[in-house]
Design a protein around this motif. Structure first.
Motif, PDB file in Angstrom:
ATOM      1  N   ALA A  17      21.170  14.875  -5.772  1.00 12.50           N
ATOM      2  CA  ALA A  17      20.247  15.552  -6.697  1.00 12.50           C
ATOM      3  C   ALA A  17      19.473  16.644  -6.000  1.00 12.50           C
ATOM      4  O   ALA A  17      19.141  17.667  -6.616  1.00 12.50           O
ATOM      5  CB  ALA A  17      19.276  14.528  -7.303  1.00 12.50           C
ATOM      6  N   ILE A  18      19.159  16.464  -4.715  1.00 11.60           N
ATOM      7  CA  ILE A  18      18.399  17.456  -3.948  1.00 11.60           C
ATOM      8  C   ILE A  18      18.985  17.568  -2.557  1.00 11.60           C
ATOM      9  O   ILE A  18      19.758  16.700  -2.119  1.00 11.60           O
ATOM     10  CB  ILE A  18      16.905  17.081  -3.836  1.00 11.60           C
ATOM     11  CG1 ILE A  18      16.737  15.741  -3.108  1.00 11.60           C
ATOM     12  CG2 ILE A  18      16.243  17.030  -5.207  1.00 11.60           C
ATOM     13  CD1 ILE A  18      15.294  15.406  -2.757  1.00 11.60           C
ATOM     14  N   SER A  19      18.606  18.626  -1.852  1.00 15.86           N
ATOM     15  CA  SER A  19      19.020  18.786  -0.459  1.00 15.86           C
ATOM     16  C   SER A  19      17.825  18.922   0.462  1.00 15.86           C
ATOM     17  O   SER A  19      17.976  19.015   1.675  1.00 15.86           O
ATOM     18  CB  SER A  19      19.919  20.025  -0.321  1.00 15.86           C
ATOM     19  OG  SER A  19      19.243  21.188  -0.791  1.00 15.86           O
ATOM     20  N   SER A  20      16.617  18.959  -0.126  1.00 14.57           N
ATOM     21  CA  SER A  20      15.401  19.083   0.664  1.00 14.57           C
ATOM     22  C   SER A  20      14.270  18.340  -0.037  1.00 14.57           C
ATOM     23  O   SER A  20      14.184  18.336  -1.271  1.00 14.57           O
ATOM     24  CB  SER A  20      15.025  20.560   0.830  1.00 14.57           C
ATOM     25  OG  SER A  20      13.728  20.708   1.369  1.00 14.57           O
ATOM     26  N   ALA A  21      13.374  17.715   0.738  1.00 15.62           N
ATOM     27  CA  ALA A  21      12.253  16.975   0.164  1.00 15.62           C
ATOM     28  C   ALA A  21      11.331  17.882  -0.638  1.00 15.62           C
ATOM     29  O   ALA A  21      10.666  17.430  -1.578  1.00 15.62           O
ATOM     30  CB  ALA A  21      11.459  16.281   1.276  1.00 15.62           C
TER      31      ALA A  21
ATOM     32  N   ASP B 202      -1.464  13.621   4.575  1.00 20.51           N
ATOM     33  CA  ASP B 202      -1.013  14.799   5.326  1.00 20.51           C
ATOM     34  C   ASP B 202       0.496  14.758   5.528  1.00 20.51           C
ATOM     35  O   ASP B 202       1.180  15.780   5.399  1.00 20.51           O
ATOM     36  CB  ASP B 202      -1.719  14.860   6.687  1.00 20.51           C
ATOM     37  CG  ASP B 202      -3.216  15.077   6.565  1.00 20.51           C
ATOM     38  OD1 ASP B 202      -3.623  15.747   5.584  1.00 20.51           O
ATOM     39  OD2 ASP B 202      -3.964  14.592   7.434  1.00 20.51           O
ATOM     40  N   ARG B 203       1.018  13.593   5.869  1.00 21.61           N
ATOM     41  CA  ARG B 203       2.464  13.464   6.081  1.00 21.61           C
ATOM     42  C   ARG B 203       3.230  13.710   4.774  1.00 21.61           C
ATOM     43  O   ARG B 203       4.286  14.350   4.765  1.00 21.61           O
ATOM     44  CB  ARG B 203       2.796  12.078   6.623  1.00 21.61           C
ATOM     45  CG  ARG B 203       2.200  11.768   7.979  1.00 21.61           C
ATOM     46  CD  ARG B 203       2.582  10.372   8.422  1.00 21.61           C
ATOM     47  NE  ARG B 203       4.013  10.266   8.735  1.00 21.61           N
ATOM     48  CZ  ARG B 203       4.642   9.123   8.935  1.00 21.61           C
ATOM     49  NH1 ARG B 203       3.990   7.978   8.826  1.00 21.61           N
ATOM     50  NH2 ARG B 203       5.928   9.104   9.218  1.00 21.61           N
TER      51      ARG B 203
ATOM     52  N   PHE C   7       7.468   6.763  -0.221  1.00 27.37           N
ATOM     53  CA  PHE C   7       7.943   7.937  -0.963  1.00 27.37           C
ATOM     54  C   PHE C   7       9.183   8.524  -0.302  1.00 27.37           C
ATOM     55  O   PHE C   7      10.089   9.026  -0.982  1.00 27.37           O
ATOM     56  CB  PHE C   7       6.839   8.989  -1.038  1.00 27.37           C
ATOM     57  CG  PHE C   7       5.675   8.582  -1.903  1.00 27.37           C
ATOM     58  CD1 PHE C   7       5.760   8.624  -3.287  1.00 27.37           C
ATOM     59  CD2 PHE C   7       4.482   8.155  -1.336  1.00 27.37           C
ATOM     60  CE1 PHE C   7       4.701   8.238  -4.081  1.00 27.37           C
ATOM     61  CE2 PHE C   7       3.411   7.771  -2.119  1.00 27.37           C
ATOM     62  CZ  PHE C   7       3.523   7.809  -3.504  1.00 27.37           C
ATOM     63  N   ARG C   8       9.262   8.457   1.029  1.00 32.25           N
ATOM     64  CA  ARG C   8      10.421   8.990   1.745  1.00 32.25           C
ATOM     65  C   ARG C   8      11.691   8.250   1.356  1.00 32.25           C
ATOM     66  O   ARG C   8      12.764   8.846   1.245  1.00 32.25           O
ATOM     67  CB  ARG C   8      10.168   8.885   3.249  1.00 32.25           C
ATOM     68  CG  ARG C   8      11.299   9.484   4.097  1.00 32.25           C
ATOM     69  CD  ARG C   8      10.936   9.401   5.563  1.00 32.25           C
ATOM     70  NE  ARG C   8      10.678   8.011   5.951  1.00 32.25           N
ATOM     71  CZ  ARG C   8       9.906   7.664   6.987  1.00 32.25           C
ATOM     72  NH1 ARG C   8       9.310   8.579   7.718  1.00 32.25           N
ATOM     73  NH2 ARG C   8       9.742   6.381   7.279  1.00 32.25           N
ATOM     74  N   THR C   9      11.574   6.946   1.148  1.00 32.77           N
ATOM     75  CA  THR C   9      12.738   6.152   0.718  1.00 32.77           C
ATOM     76  C   THR C   9      13.296   6.680  -0.597  1.00 32.77           C
ATOM     77  O   THR C   9      14.519   6.771  -0.769  1.00 32.77           O
ATOM     78  CB  THR C   9      12.336   4.671   0.556  1.00 32.77           C
ATOM     79  OG1 THR C   9      11.871   4.172   1.807  1.00 32.77           O
ATOM     80  CG2 THR C   9      13.523   3.846   0.077  1.00 32.77           C
ATOM     81  N   GLU C  10      12.407   7.043  -1.518  1.00 33.64           N
ATOM     82  CA  GLU C  10      12.866   7.582  -2.799  1.00 33.64           C
ATOM     83  C   GLU C  10      13.447   8.981  -2.637  1.00 33.64           C
ATOM     84  O   GLU C  10      14.397   9.359  -3.338  1.00 33.64           O
ATOM     85  CB  GLU C  10      11.702   7.608  -3.798  1.00 33.64           C
ATOM     86  CG  GLU C  10      11.076   6.252  -4.060  1.00 33.64           C
ATOM     87  CD  GLU C  10      12.091   5.229  -4.515  1.00 33.64           C
ATOM     88  OE1 GLU C  10      12.927   5.552  -5.388  1.00 33.64           O
ATOM     89  OE2 GLU C  10      12.071   4.094  -3.995  1.00 33.64           O
TER      90      GLU C  10
ATOM     91  N   ALA D  21       0.831  -1.197   0.000  1.00 35.32           N
ATOM     92  CA  ALA D  21       0.000   0.000   0.000  1.00 35.32           C
ATOM     93  C   ALA D  21       0.868   1.251   0.000  1.00 35.32           C
ATOM     94  O   ALA D  21       1.976   1.256   0.562  1.00 35.32           O
ATOM     95  CB  ALA D  21      -0.922   0.000   1.220  1.00 35.32           C
ATOM     96  N   ALA D  22       0.374   2.293  -0.635  1.00 34.94           N
ATOM     97  CA  ALA D  22       1.112   3.555  -0.701  1.00 34.94           C
ATOM     98  C   ALA D  22       1.174   4.199   0.686  1.00 34.94           C
ATOM     99  O   ALA D  22       0.156   4.337   1.367  1.00 34.94           O
ATOM    100  CB  ALA D  22       0.427   4.498  -1.684  1.00 34.94           C
ATOM    101  N   THR D  23       2.370   4.572   1.105  1.00 37.82           N
ATOM    102  CA  THR D  23       2.568   5.263   2.380  1.00 37.82           C
ATOM    103  C   THR D  23       3.616   6.352   2.195  1.00 37.82           C
ATOM    104  O   THR D  23       4.390   6.343   1.226  1.00 37.82           O
ATOM    105  CB  THR D  23       3.065   4.297   3.477  1.00 37.82           C
ATOM    106  OG1 THR D  23       4.335   3.765   3.073  1.00 37.82           O
ATOM    107  CG2 THR D  23       2.069   3.162   3.698  1.00 37.82           C
ATOM    108  N   TRP D  24       3.676   7.270   3.139  1.00 40.87           N
ATOM    109  CA  TRP D  24       4.698   8.301   3.098  1.00 40.87           C
ATOM    110  C   TRP D  24       6.082   7.661   3.193  1.00 40.87           C
ATOM    111  O   TRP D  24       7.034   8.118   2.564  1.00 40.87           O
ATOM    112  CB  TRP D  24       4.486   9.307   4.228  1.00 40.87           C
ATOM    113  CG  TRP D  24       5.707  10.068   4.616  1.00 40.87           C
ATOM    114  CD1 TRP D  24       6.284  10.146   5.843  1.00 40.87           C
ATOM    115  CD2 TRP D  24       6.532  10.888   3.761  1.00 40.87           C
ATOM    116  NE1 TRP D  24       7.409  10.940   5.816  1.00 40.87           N
ATOM    117  CE2 TRP D  24       7.590  11.413   4.543  1.00 40.87           C
ATOM    118  CE3 TRP D  24       6.490  11.203   2.411  1.00 40.87           C
ATOM    119  CZ2 TRP D  24       8.577  12.235   4.029  1.00 40.87           C
ATOM    120  CZ3 TRP D  24       7.490  12.032   1.890  1.00 40.87           C
ATOM    121  CH2 TRP D  24       8.506  12.546   2.692  1.00 40.87           C
TER     122      TRP D  24
END
Length: 410
Positions: A296-300, A329-330, A284-287, A278-281
């Protein structure tokens, strides 16, 4: 006149005088003295000229930017005055085209490559503030001005950049290897072996052409004013924008389509992760962490995210145990508001980031819409068939700027 220009003129005069004096076979004392004075002055003017160029560099840049900005503004103003109904009536009845509409068509024709009437993409925008007479075709809602062919699309929300190309291929050299830092392990030791600077190349080519078709009834052709223009513009804008949005995400690379982000993941070097849950934050946080570890980035918040309506529903429904806070929300607390669209394949999501000013993907649009008239197919109805040809291509310059998640189950 700029100081550098004055100095350049004076240097030219000095060279001319020196040339005349140098041609004298037996110069007098005064002429020899004059040669020396001119030579000294020329050297001084040369130094002053270099100094003037340096001091005027910023002024030149501002002047160049002002000229470029003025040209862009003039073009936009002309596009604002472009009347699509003139094009339609010319195709249907052969009526003359005039004003800004004629100027733009003539300029685009000068670039070649059009069989019908060339129409700038910007003309397909539905412009704010336009009114429609009560006795004409009256759309229920007028959308605000848009600045791209896909204004609120998934492609735009992911940071995909549109590029207008006149003709030919457009290549993007991408660095794949370069400098390596090393420490010397002794007073006379080497700091490390030099590494070869290498690049790969991504290209946009005019190999993919599609067409949007519509039928204008005899009644609509005889109705004048803004109604016809709004109707044609809205239809073309909608169908072209929707399809370009789809191929950016899911273009197959076959049957005349460009190769999109998801089908081209292997070709473009994009990481695709099968979640199988199931989709969870947390997923996505792992990616997001993977983006950070790749520098590639320094902030989510730098990540752009697009997902399906079903995934949005699952995230919004899943509450954190003992709280009223949902997984949605998260997610939005860290990455902003994702784009929710059925353009994204089922159970999938795309994450992308703009890195060092480089977009995660480039959509090349060649020229403008080539509007071609067909009065014969529907001749028995007195209708006119219009075909708007669009040539486009898509590429991903660096795969590390995009990540794909699949298998996000309910």
């Amino acid at each position: 006149m700029l100081t550098s220009k004055k100095l350049e003129i004076r240097r030219s005069e000095i060279r001319e005088n020196l040339s005349e004096l140098a041609g004298i076979e037996k110069p007098s004392t005064d002429e020899i003295r004059k040669i020396g004075e001119l030579d000294t002055e020329y050297r001084a003017k040369e130094t002053q000229y270099r100094a003037a160029l340096i001091s005027e560099e910023e002024e030149r840049k501002k002047a160049g930017a002002e000229i470029e900005s003025r040209q862009e503004t003039e073009w936009r103003n002309m596009v604002d005055d472009f009347e699509l109904r003139q094009v339609v009536m010319s195709l249907d009845e052969g009526s003359a085209i005039n004003g800004a509409t004629k100027e733009i068509i003539d300029e685009m024709r000068a670039s070649g490559g059009y069989q019908g009437m060339p129409v700038p993409y910007a003309v397909l925008e539905t412009r704010a503030g336009e009114t429609v007479a009560s006795d004409q075709i009256n759309p229920k809602a007028i959308r605000p001005t848009i600045d791209r062919i896909f204004p609120n699309s998934v492609a735009a929300r992911l940071g995909i950049q549109r590029i207008g190309i006149a003709r030919g291929d457009l290549s993007f050299p991408v660095a794949t290897a370069g400098a390596v830092f090393g420490w010397a392990d002794g007073e006379l030791a080497n700091v490390g072996a030099a590494s070869k600077y290498e690049t790969s190349e991504r290209s946009l080519s005019p190999d993919n052409t599609g067409g949007a078709q519509m039928i204008l009834s005899r009644k609509s052709l005889k109705q004048s004013g803004e109604g016809l223009e709004q109707s044609v513009r809205r239809d073309l804008n909608s169908v072209i924008g929707t399809e370009l949005d789809r191929v950016v995400v899911s273009g197959t690379g076959a049957d005349g389509q460009p190769l999109g982000t998801i089908p081209g993941a292997v070709t473009y070097g994009i990481d695709s992760t099968a979640i199988g849950a199931a989709a969870t934050w947390a997923a996505f946080r792992t990616e997001v962490v993977a983006f950070m570890e790749a520098n590639a980035i320094s902030s989510a918040s730098q990540v752009n995210l697009a997902l399906t309506p079903a995934i949005w529903s699952d995230l919004d429904e899943a509450l954190i145990s003992g709280t009223a806070v949902s997984e949605w929300d998260r997610l939005t607390k860290h990455v902003g508001t994702p784009a929710v669209s059925n353009v994204i394949p089922a159970a999938s999501a795309i994450m992308a980031a703009n890195v060092q000013g480089i977009a995660p993907g480039y959509l090349g649009l060649y020229g403008g819409v080539d509007l071609i008239r067909d009065p014969y197919t529907k001749a028995a109805q007195g209708s006119l068939v219009l075909t708007g040809l669009v040539t486009a291509d898509y590429t991903v310059p660096r795969g590390l700027q995009t990540r794909i998640l699949t298998g996000l189950t309910a």
